[in-house]
Design a protein around this motif. Structure first.
Motif, mmCIF file in Angstrom:
data_model
loop_
_atom_site.group_PDB
_atom_site.id
_atom_site.type_symbol
_atom_site.label_atom_id
_atom_site.label_comp_id
_atom_site.label_asym_id
_atom_site.label_seq_id
_atom_site.Cartn_x
_atom_site.Cartn_y
_atom_site.Cartn_z
ATOM 1 N N ALA A 1 0.839 -1.191 0.000
ATOM 2 C CA ALA A 1 0.000 0.000 0.000
ATOM 3 C C ALA A 1 0.873 1.240 0.000
ATOM 4 O O ALA A 1 2.018 1.208 0.457
ATOM 5 C CB ALA A 1 -0.911 0.009 1.230
ATOM 6 N N SER A 2 0.300 2.338 -0.496
ATOM 7 C CA SER A 2 1.011 3.611 -0.477
ATOM 8 C C SER A 2 0.012 4.755 -0.411
ATOM 9 O O SER A 2 -1.162 4.595 -0.734
ATOM 10 C CB SER A 2 1.902 3.767 -1.713
ATOM 11 N N VAL A 3 0.509 5.910 0.008
ATOM 12 C CA VAL A 3 -0.303 7.120 0.063
ATOM 13 C C VAL A 3 0.491 8.249 -0.589
ATOM 14 O O VAL A 3 1.681 8.413 -0.335
ATOM 15 C CB VAL A 3 -0.753 7.472 1.496
ATOM 16 N N ILE B 1 3.985 0.755 2.549
ATOM 17 C CA ILE B 1 4.288 -0.497 3.243
ATOM 18 C C ILE B 1 4.293 -1.637 2.236
ATOM 19 O O ILE B 1 3.706 -1.530 1.161
ATOM 20 C CB ILE B 1 3.290 -0.803 4.389
ATOM 21 N N ASP B 2 4.927 -2.732 2.626
ATOM 22 C CA ASP B 2 4.971 -3.911 1.768
ATOM 23 C C ASP B 2 4.002 -4.999 2.207
ATOM 24 O O ASP B 2 3.548 -5.775 1.379
ATOM 25 C CB ASP B 2 6.388 -4.487 1.716
ATOM 26 N N HIS B 3 3.677 -5.071 3.511
ATOM 27 C CA HIS B 3 2.857 -6.174 3.991
ATOM 28 C C HIS B 3 2.263 -5.773 5.335
ATOM 29 O O HIS B 3 2.985 -5.302 6.210
ATOM 30 C CB HIS B 3 3.721 -7.419 4.166
ATOM 31 N N GLY B 4 0.968 -5.923 5.479
ATOM 32 C CA GLY B 4 0.336 -5.618 6.758
ATOM 33 C C GLY B 4 -1.060 -5.105 6.611
ATOM 34 O O GLY B 4 -1.867 -5.690 5.884
ATOM 35 N N PHE B 5 -1.353 -3.993 7.292
ATOM 36 C CA PHE B 5 -2.679 -3.385 7.287
ATOM 37 C C PHE B 5 -2.622 -1.969 6.742
ATOM 38 O O PHE B 5 -1.692 -1.223 7.044
ATOM 39 C CB PHE B 5 -3.242 -3.247 8.707
ATOM 40 N N VAL B 6 -3.665 -1.607 6.012
ATOM 41 C CA VAL B 6 -3.990 -0.205 5.824
ATOM 42 C C VAL B 6 -5.061 0.062 6.875
ATOM 43 O O VAL B 6 -6.068 -0.652 6.950
ATOM 44 C CB VAL B 6 -4.510 0.096 4.413
ATOM 45 N N SER C 1 -3.454 3.868 -2.332
ATOM 46 C CA SER C 1 -3.482 2.676 -3.182
ATOM 47 C C SER C 1 -3.120 1.478 -2.340
ATOM 48 O O SER C 1 -2.226 1.556 -1.493
ATOM 49 C CB SER C 1 -2.470 2.797 -4.325
ATOM 50 N N LEU C 2 -3.825 0.363 -2.581
ATOM 51 C CA LEU C 2 -3.471 -0.859 -1.873
ATOM 52 C C LEU C 2 -3.871 -2.072 -2.681
ATOM 53 O O LEU C 2 -4.772 -2.006 -3.514
ATOM 54 C CB LEU C 2 -4.132 -0.911 -0.498
ATOM 55 N N THR C 3 -3.168 -3.143 -2.426
ATOM 56 C CA THR C 3 -3.557 -4.441 -2.959
ATOM 57 C C THR C 3 -4.089 -5.227 -1.785
ATOM 58 O O THR C 3 -3.328 -5.679 -0.923
ATOM 59 C CB THR C 3 -2.352 -5.163 -3.602
ATOM 60 N N ASN C 4 -5.427 -5.323 -1.706
ATOM 61 C CA ASN C 4 -6.078 -5.998 -0.591
ATOM 62 C C ASN C 4 -5.804 -7.483 -0.692
ATOM 63 O O ASN C 4 -5.952 -8.076 -1.754
ATOM 64 C CB ASN C 4 -7.584 -5.710 -0.612
ATOM 65 N N ASN C 5 -5.404 -8.081 0.406
ATOM 66 C CA ASN C 5 -5.061 -9.493 0.491
ATOM 67 C C ASN C 5 -6.245 -10.243 1.067
ATOM 68 O O ASN C 5 -6.580 -10.095 2.226
ATOM 69 C CB ASN C 5 -3.818 -9.642 1.376
ATOM 70 N N GLY C 6 -6.901 -11.046 0.255
ATOM 71 C CA GLY C 6 -8.017 -11.869 0.722
ATOM 72 C C GLY C 6 -9.220 -11.804 -0.194
ATOM 73 O O GLY C 6 -9.511 -12.747 -0.872
ATOM 74 N N PRO C 7 -9.964 -10.756 -0.218
ATOM 75 C CA PRO C 7 -9.846 -9.550 0.586
ATOM 76 C C PRO C 7 -10.266 -9.783 2.033
ATOM 77 O O PRO C 7 -11.210 -10.530 2.300
ATOM 78 C CB PRO C 7 -10.799 -8.561 -0.090
ATOM 79 N N VAL C 8 -9.528 -9.167 2.933
ATOM 80 C CA VAL C 8 -9.867 -9.201 4.356
ATOM 81 C C VAL C 8 -9.986 -7.753 4.812
ATOM 82 O O VAL C 8 -9.020 -6.993 4.706
ATOM 83 C CB VAL C 8 -8.796 -9.935 5.192
#
Length: 152
Positions: free
Chosen positions: A11-13, A23-28, A132-139
């Motif tokens: 994700a990025s802002v 960030i590379d991995h985690g939560f927005v 911008s983010l790439t949602n994982n899951g999505p969760v």
């Protein structure tokens, strides 16, 4: 206080044309503050965000926390979480805290996450941001500190 956590691969802002957080991995984490929120609300949401077990283990089950996976948080202040859409077509934002309180509690949230050993990147409070983010899951989890004292 509310937080919307989206599990993300990355994700990025951006403010203007500059990336100010990534960030590379985690939560927005989209964070909204209302008038009566206090440090207790911050503590509740920090504890949930860091320890919520929504990351997959080796068997593909959501058993791991942000700390377990050594993830990061991209933290974005978002007063629109307190938009009231019940009447008419234009949201009413009267339930959102004034900027002084909202910024204070938003900064406390970020500092307390950092104090728990989690890397935090942030947006810019009160600015127009492109997230911008790439949602994982999505969760996606919505956590409201008002819910902590309600009976099941």
């Amino acid at each position: 206080m509310k937080v919307v956590l989206q599990r993300a691969y990355d994700a990025s802002v951006v403010v203007g044309k500059e990336i100010i957080g990534k960030i590379d991995h985690g939560f927005v984490a989209f964070i909204g503050v209302t008038h009566q929120d206090t440090e207790e609300d911050v503590d509740y949401l920090v504890n949930k965000a860091v320890h919520l077990r929504v990351f997959e283990d080796k068997e593909g089950k959501m058993n791991l926390s942000l700390k377990d996976v050594e993830g990061s948080i991209l933290s974005i202040s978002q007063f629109t979480l307190y938009g009231d859409t019940r009447k008419g077509r234009r949201p009413n934002f009267m339930n959102a805290a004034k900027p002084e309180l909202a910024d204070k509690l938003y900064q406390e949230f970020n500092e307390k996450i950092r104090s728990m050993g989690v890397h935090v990147e942030t947006g810019s409070f009160g600015e127009m941001m492109d997230v911008s983010l790439t949602n994982n899951g999505p969760v996606t989890m919505i956590i409201d500190s008002d819910e902590r004292n309600k009976k099941k």
